[in-house]
Design a protein around this motif. Sequence first.
Motif, PDB file in Angstrom:
ATOM      1  N   ASN A  72     -56.513  42.805  58.696  1.00 44.15           N
ATOM      2  CA  ASN A  72     -56.564  43.419  60.020  1.00 44.15           C
ATOM      3  C   ASN A  72     -55.804  42.543  61.010  1.00 44.15           C
ATOM      4  N   LYS A  73     -54.934  43.172  61.785  1.00 47.72           N
ATOM      5  CA  LYS A  73     -54.123  42.421  62.736  1.00 47.72           C
ATOM      6  C   LYS A  73     -54.200  43.084  64.109  1.00 47.72           C
ATOM      7  N   LEU A  74     -54.433  42.253  65.122  1.00 44.86           N
ATOM      8  CA  LEU A  74     -54.334  42.727  66.493  1.00 44.86           C
ATOM      9  C   LEU A  74     -52.856  42.811  66.850  1.00 44.86           C
ATOM     10  N   LEU A  75     -52.402  44.023  67.176  1.00 43.51           N
ATOM     11  CA  LEU A  75     -50.981  44.254  67.410  1.00 43.51           C
ATOM     12  C   LEU A  75     -50.617  43.848  68.832  1.00 43.51           C
ATOM     13  N   ALA A  76     -50.612  42.539  69.041  1.00 42.28           N
ATOM     14  CA  ALA A  76     -50.280  41.980  70.345  1.00 42.28           C
ATOM     15  C   ALA A  76     -49.837  40.542  70.131  1.00 42.28           C
ATOM     16  N   GLY A 122     -59.011  33.394  59.016  1.00 44.56           N
ATOM     17  CA  GLY A 122     -57.774  32.898  59.618  1.00 44.56           C
ATOM     18  C   GLY A 122     -57.406  31.518  59.132  1.00 44.56           C
ATOM     19  N   THR A 123     -58.358  30.839  58.462  1.00 44.07           N
ATOM     20  CA  THR A 123     -58.113  29.484  57.960  1.00 44.07           C
ATOM     21  C   THR A 123     -58.435  29.363  56.475  1.00 44.07           C
ATOM     22  N   THR A 171     -54.627  47.999  60.189  1.00 46.57           N
ATOM     23  CA  THR A 171     -55.422  47.707  59.004  1.00 46.57           C
ATOM     24  C   THR A 171     -54.589  48.053  57.773  1.00 46.57           C
ATOM     25  N   TYR A 172     -54.412  47.088  56.855  1.00 49.48           N
ATOM     26  CA  TYR A 172     -53.566  47.273  55.683  1.00 49.48           C
ATOM     27  C   TYR A 172     -54.406  46.972  54.437  1.00 49.48           C
ATOM     28  N   ASN A 198     -55.744  37.530  63.096  1.00 49.96           N
ATOM     29  CA  ASN A 198     -55.440  38.053  61.772  1.00 49.96           C
ATOM     30  C   ASN A 198     -56.592  37.684  60.848  1.00 49.96           C
ATOM     31  N   ASP A 199     -57.395  38.665  60.467  1.00 51.67           N
ATOM     32  CA  ASP A 199     -58.476  38.386  59.519  1.00 51.67           C
ATOM     33  C   ASP A 199     -58.297  39.282  58.288  1.00 51.67           C
TER      34      ASP A 199
END
Length: 475
Positions: free
Chosen positions: A127-131, A188-189, A81-82, A136-137
């Motif tokens: 927020n990014k899923l680190l995978a 995401g869009t 989370t950034y 990415n939202d």
Amino acid sequence: IYALRKYFDASGNVTSLLDQPTYYTGRGLNNTLRAGVDFYAGKKTTIGLTGTGVIVNRKGKGEADATWLDAAGHIDSAIGTYSTSSNRFKNGTLNLNLKQVINSKQELSVDVDWLNYDITNSQAFSNKLLAPGGYNDASSGDVPSAIHILSGKADYLLRFAKGGKLEAGWKSSHISTDNLAEYRLYDGTVWKPDYNKSNHFLYKENIHALYSSVEQKMGRFSMQAGLRYEYTQYDARQLGNAMRSDSSFSRDYSGLFPSGYVAYMLDSSSTLTLTAGRRIDRPAFQKLNPFVVIINKYTYQRGNPYFLPQYSWNVELSHQYKQWLTSTVSYSLIKNYFSQLFINEGGDILTYTEGNVGKMYNLSASVAVQASPLKWWTLTGQAMFNYKELKGYDGNKDYTSTIRQFNININNQFKFAKVYTAELSGFYTGRARNDLQEVLYPTGQVSVGISRPVLKQKGTLRLSMRDLFYTQAME
């Protein structure tokens, strides 16, 4: 900031863990301007005018990694989370005051204050899923606020013979606020309005108070008795949007608040004082605002429009020996006690807010010392013990939470070699509780410092170290 959350099933077994450290950096710039002038309209009349302006700009960045673990403690997934934030705070105040000396026994003073606040706050989160191939939202928001305050008071003083005096007065204040929160959500869009968090809140508050007190000395006795009447009224409106309808609430309440003390001089060295009083504390109007503020992906902060004022009765007995030893025993009963509240409203989101606990009882004992054991050594210290009991929450009158707290604070000042001054200070706080759902583990620190004058007494050279052993951690 470091947080560890455990999730349980209906049987109380741990199903998963969330390991969440947060890092924040920021920079800011403050500018303050003050100007004032006093006018003497004769020997007995003074008129003063003071203006103050403040501008604060702050920018910050935050980064938090949330690692999900399964019940066995193995990593299941991780989310980054950034955040970025930009805040601009502008404040202008104006004070007009008048003091009229009627005669040697009577005085009248009047104060009028005007305050204006203009606050802008922009936030952005991603927020990014680190995978590989993770989602990415993002969300962003603008939260401006405007606050206007006008207050006035008039005080009258009448001196009696033998050191007695009567004080009486009136005070009124009016507060008006306009708070807007506009949030947007990125799926995401495209970016879309986030009506669930967006909000527009209007609030107006009026407080009026009348108060009076009498103070008198009679031989070894010194006494004061006072009475204050307060009336509060406020109206709040939450404007709707495409998904939420308008809502509003209002409240008015009043009360009498007596206070006073009796002091008796036992001898030339000792004084015994009994103090008692009732008081009211109101929640800050910002905390009534039902806005949602995003702290991170899993933690939100929100105001509470149903936040009530707290009322307290306080009784204190103290003994003072000369100027170096003070012993105190006190008891407080607080109704609608202010507390942080953490609410899980479903899913993984934890909402932080503030509200009321039914009652809080506090029994306290303390000893304070101020002495000079040697000519070059000055010692100041205080030790305090508290027993707290919080009782009743959200309609459950039987809910009880208790804790025993101990705190000690010591400061030593040393003078040596004629020009040097040194300091050794520290504190220790045992297991403590201020809020219903939060306990603080023991913490403390030791600090040292040394200084000496330089440049022919026109400057001071100082070296100090705080938290010498790195022990002031909050858990």
